[in-house]
Each structure stands twice: as C-alpha cells, then as structure tokens.
Design an enzyme around this catalytic site. Sequence first.
Site, short mmCIF file in Angstrom:
data_model
loop_
_atom_site.label_atom_id
_atom_site.label_comp_id
_atom_site.label_asym_id
_atom_site.label_seq_id
_atom_site.Cartn_x
_atom_site.Cartn_y
_atom_site.Cartn_z
N GLU A 31 -11.27 -2.28 0.11
CA GLU A 31 -10.45 -1.83 -1.03
C GLU A 31 -10.41 -2.59 -2.18
O GLU A 31 -9.19 -3.12 -2.71
CB GLU A 31 -9.20 -1.23 -0.32
N HIS B 234 -2.31 9.95 12.72
CA HIS B 234 -2.12 9.08 13.52
C HIS B 234 -2.38 7.67 12.79
O HIS B 234 -3.34 7.18 12.60
CB HIS B 234 -3.20 9.09 14.65
N GLU B 235 -1.21 6.94 12.40
CA GLU B 235 -1.35 5.59 11.75
C GLU B 235 -0.90 4.83 12.99
O GLU B 235 0.06 4.87 13.58
CB GLU B 235 -0.06 5.43 10.89
N GLU C 74 -4.67 6.21 -4.17
CA GLU C 74 -3.22 5.61 -4.11
C GLU C 74 -2.93 4.29 -5.06
O GLU C 74 -1.82 4.10 -5.30
CB GLU C 74 -2.82 5.48 -2.70
#
Length: 694
Positions: free
Chosen positions: A179, A405-406, A499
Amino acid sequence: MKLSSTIKILICFIAMVACKTEKKDASTLINSPNNKIKVHFYLTKNNEPSYMVYFKNEKVIDSSTMGFELKETLPLSKNFKILDVQRSTVNETWDMVWGEDANVQNHYNELKIALEETSELKRQLNIIFKVYDDGIGFRYEFPKQEHLNDVVITDENTEFNLTKDHKVWWIPGDWDIYEYLYNTTRFSEIDALKHYKPNTHLGQTYIPENAVNTPVTMKTDSGVYLSFHEADLTNYAGMTLAVDTGDLKMKSELVGNNENIKVKRQTPFETPWRTIQITEKAGDLIESKLILNLNDPSLVEDLPYFKPTKYVGIWWDMHIGTGHWDYSGNYHAANTKYAKDMIDFASEHNIAGMLVEGWNTGWEKWWDKKNKKVHFDFVTPYPDYDLEEVVSYGKSKGVALVMHHETSADIIRYEKQIDTAFALMKKLNIHAVKTGYVGSVIPEGEYHHGQYMVNHYQKVLEKGMAYQVAINAHEPIKATGKRRTYPVAISREGVRGQEYNAWSKDGGNPPEHLTIVPFTRMLGGPIDYTPGIFNTSLSPYKTDNQINTTLAHQLALYVVLYSPVQMVPDLITHYKNHPAFEFIKDVGVDWNTSKVLDAEIGEFITLARQEKRTKNWFVGCITDENARAIKVDLNFLEEDQIYIAKLYKDAQDSHYMNNPEIYEILKQEVDNKTIFELNLAPGGGCAISLIPKN
C-alpha cells in the site's frame, strides 16, 4: 485455423523427440511465435545457468545467472552440464469463467533444459522457458532425486540484468504490504529504504534492503516497455527484487521469516514462474494475458453461485467517521436497520450485492492482538445486527450479502474457525466474502508475503471452492494469475486504495496514482479499489482530506480499473437523485473484450470494454494532475450500427483541487467513424456509455 488438442499434443511430442537427439553444446536458443522475442540460454565458464533476452534484436536482458543458496548444503548454482533439451509449441484458446475478455489465446514456444551437476552429488535441476509474443516466463523444476529430498532455500539467485538506466515505476519491497504510492525514477535512483517509516501504515512494514515489489514496470529510452512479476505463486515465498543501482541489476529476493528461511519443500516441486512482459505500447501490457496463461487451467467450467456484480456496503462510514466498526463506538454502523436501508437502495438500482463490515464480535480490541485480547468470532453478530434477518431481507429484494472476515492477521485463530465460518455462509446462501489481514502476522516471525502466508491464502481459496464462497482478499499476497485455476479468487486489494484519501496525513492519493496502477499492480490481476466517490470534498466529515480527482474521473475508474466485483462505496445519500449515478447503474462488470485505446504510464489512459452478453461498450479516460486534450476513436464499434453515446465529462472549469464535483452530461448518436475530442481537467476524466440503438 484452430488445432485440435490431439494435433497439438502430437506436434509437441514430435518436437520433444526430435530435440532429444540435438547436440548439447551448453547454448540453446528459443524464439517467440512471431520471432520478435528471443531467449538465449547457456552455461557460463563456471557452468552456471544463464540467459539473455532480445526484443526485435535489441538486447533487453543482459547475461543473467540463475541458481539457489540452500541451507546446510552446497549452493545449487554451478558445475552443471546439460543432460537433455526438449522443445514444444502450444497454440490453444481457452474461455474465461469471468474476466476482461471472454476468450484467451495461449500461444508459446517452450524450452525445457535438464541440468545435472558434474560433481559427486550429481544433483539435478530443470529450467523451463515459455516464450510468448508479449513476453517470457521461466521456472525451476526440482526433480525427485537421491541427493536432494528436503530442500530449504535461503536465497534464490535469479538475476535480471538490465542494459541501460531505464525509467521505472516502483514501490518498495515491503514484506507485509503493497500500500504505497508509486515512485517514478530512473533505475539508478531507486531507494526503497527511505520508505521504511514504522507505524505509518496499518501493516507492519519491513523492508530489509533496497528492493522493489512486483509488478515493477519500466520503459527503455528506445520505447520498449518491460514489466517484471511472477505467476502461479504456490507453496513458495513471494518474490521481491533486490536492486543494484550501480550495475543496473535486479536479483530475486524472496520474503523469508525470522529464521531466515525462505522456502521449505520436498522434491519434486516447481517454483513460480518468473515473468517479463515485453511490449512496444504501454497499453499492450494491460491487454497481455501472459500471467494468466502461465497458470493451470480452471478447476471448474463455471461458478453458478457467483456472478460478477456491483455491491454497496457499510464501509465508507468507518473511514469518514460517520460510523464505527465496534459495538462500543458512538455509532455502530453495522446494525440491522442500516443494512436494510442499504439493501433497499441496492434493490432499487439493480445492484446485486451488499457488504457489511463490523457485524461480528471482536472489534473492540482488534488492534491489540499481541496482548491476546482479540477474539474475533466469525459466526456471532453484535446484538444490534440480526444476520439471518438481513440475509432473508436481502433475498426478498434480490440483493445478496457479502460477508466480511477481518482476521487481524491472526492466522492461527482464523484457521481454527474457517470451516465453521464458511459452513455458516453456505447454510445462509452467502457466496462471497471479503477477508482482511490488517497488522502483523500471528504466528510471530512470519510476514504477509512469505511462504507461510502464501499457503494460508491458498487454503482459503481451497475452502472457497469446497464451500462455494468467492474470495475478495484485502492485505493479500500479490495477484499472480491464480484466478484462472481458482475462479473463486475474484478480487483483492494489494494497492494503496481509496480509503487513504479519507484519513492519510500525506495528502491522499495524487491524481497520477491511478494512471500508474493499471500498468503495475493491475497487471497481476483484479483490484478492489472502491471507485465512485461522489462527495469528493468529503465535506463535512473530513475537512482536512479530499479525493484528488474530479467526479468524472471517479466514474471512469469503473472501466479503467478491472474487477468482477465493483463497489459503490459512497454514502447512499450522495447518490440519491444524482444524474451521474446512471453511469454506475449502467456500467458492466464482466467483459467480452477489453481494449486500451491510448495510454502513457503516469500521464493518462483511455480504455474501452464491451460487456459480456450484450453489445454495450463503455469507455473510461483519466489523466494525472495535468489538463489534457485527447481523442477517442470509436473505430472498435460494430460497423453499420448506430449507438447512443452518453458522455459524463469534466466541465470547462472542473479541477480536482478546487472544483471537483461539477461535470457535464452529453448525449448523441455515434458510429464507428466517430472521433471524440475531449478536454480532461486536471485530475479529471470522462466516462462514456455506448448502447446500440434499437
């Protein structure tokens, strides 16, 4: 003419038999089908495996050696002789279950070299090259053998020696995340270590040396494009590329663990393919199917339980602060009423999916797993969220739930629960899940891109196949074309996403970011970037942040960035009664044909896609921070057919910084002789729908 499988196999067999009699002179050549790419394999004076690559007689990869460092035994790199050489040719076409194109041609020439050490151990190693018209792939085979059974690789020494100081688009070789914003420099200027800033990302950042992550893309001064990556990453460590800026050299640097072990395997086994895409136009990199072709065929002919779709969701709220993941927050977004509101909106606008994040218990201390206080439960909802009621309500409205699902990268805990969690989804007819792996990995000492995690992501795909659940992985291992074999691998993140615009302290993603991503990260596979934010100013929620694009640019991303699942992420209040929302409703997600009409990396891209099962076309154009005049030639349209074109374009005074949300909608009849002349604003774009008349 398309050859039958029997004829193709016969040709390959004849070629292999013929090659068994050829002279083994330690030097072997193989060309691409169109003869533009040539690979020269040979043994050096030290009998090291080595190769060079030429494109149109220009050397693009200079002499590069190949080999391995092994734990507690001698390196596997020198004193080889050639035992055998086999050649074959394959030319076939296969159908994509879903994808950018309905059909893919798989046409290559193959060279397999069997090597054996001249030393007493006589260890064996095979090297296989597949040479396509758009690049090459090569891999190592470790045969079953007496003196090499348990293999512990401490280094893979595959070199990529460049011929000149190319222009490069790169991110640092982080072992945990991808990222990052892309850097644009000369190769000699790459400095990954300066990007190591602990605690600046949600993932634990570890960059042990000056290395880059793949895909890493380059442009030579002569105008040739090169992109380095890997394909079919299975039971092996992810590969970064260590950079020698002085000698203009890259070497494979596998992601290891705290024990300095990169790969543990038993013979026989194969490594992933090391890939180099080679093209004359930037857009040809995107149209290339090299990475997909180097993976095994699909295990299934169809996925009746998954269809490409758009989806809304309870997600953006958490990033702009209008909601929280955890139940103890000021406003728990994942509640039954809000989920039903989302379903109503999706149903009204023919959007078939709805994601809910923060629905399950465990979010209160999800960042504190080192202290063993995290207890995510993947079947137990919070008190204000009735999972079965939401699923039932969605079904009545034709909207399917996307599970979330984190795992917080607690792999030990997730693997203990995954069968129970997936069984619940199957029981409720939930056929898609977004998984997340934020933070450092448990067990400690492992990294997101190492062999341990590669095998975990593989387990999740296999569970998906078994339980009929499609996987959209965030904080993933890189995409390497495994979606061909496992079509449940529908999308993944692995990129600095939307984000970051909502909460990063570095100004968010600049406009050029998404003019680079299609030529780097997207070459690996689909991206769940979440385009389509209409409230680009983020007012009144995030006054210090903004989306650095115009609204028209956001629309165009639905075409430019490929994924079979595209989110409609903004708060639904920003879409209601908005004329530009019609493009999001209309645009396809599964494609018959994709064409890059014009592009230059880091500057602009114009891409057209034809929707599968209709004759509708959609075009997306985006530019960097510079205003740009472009032409869009519609010569790809069907002859003698009139289309109704609808253009969602920047207004005359649009600007991503100070006037991002104004736009124009134009409607006109066009045909395949029409050429649009468009003016893109700084950070701007244009989205076009082309629907056949009558």
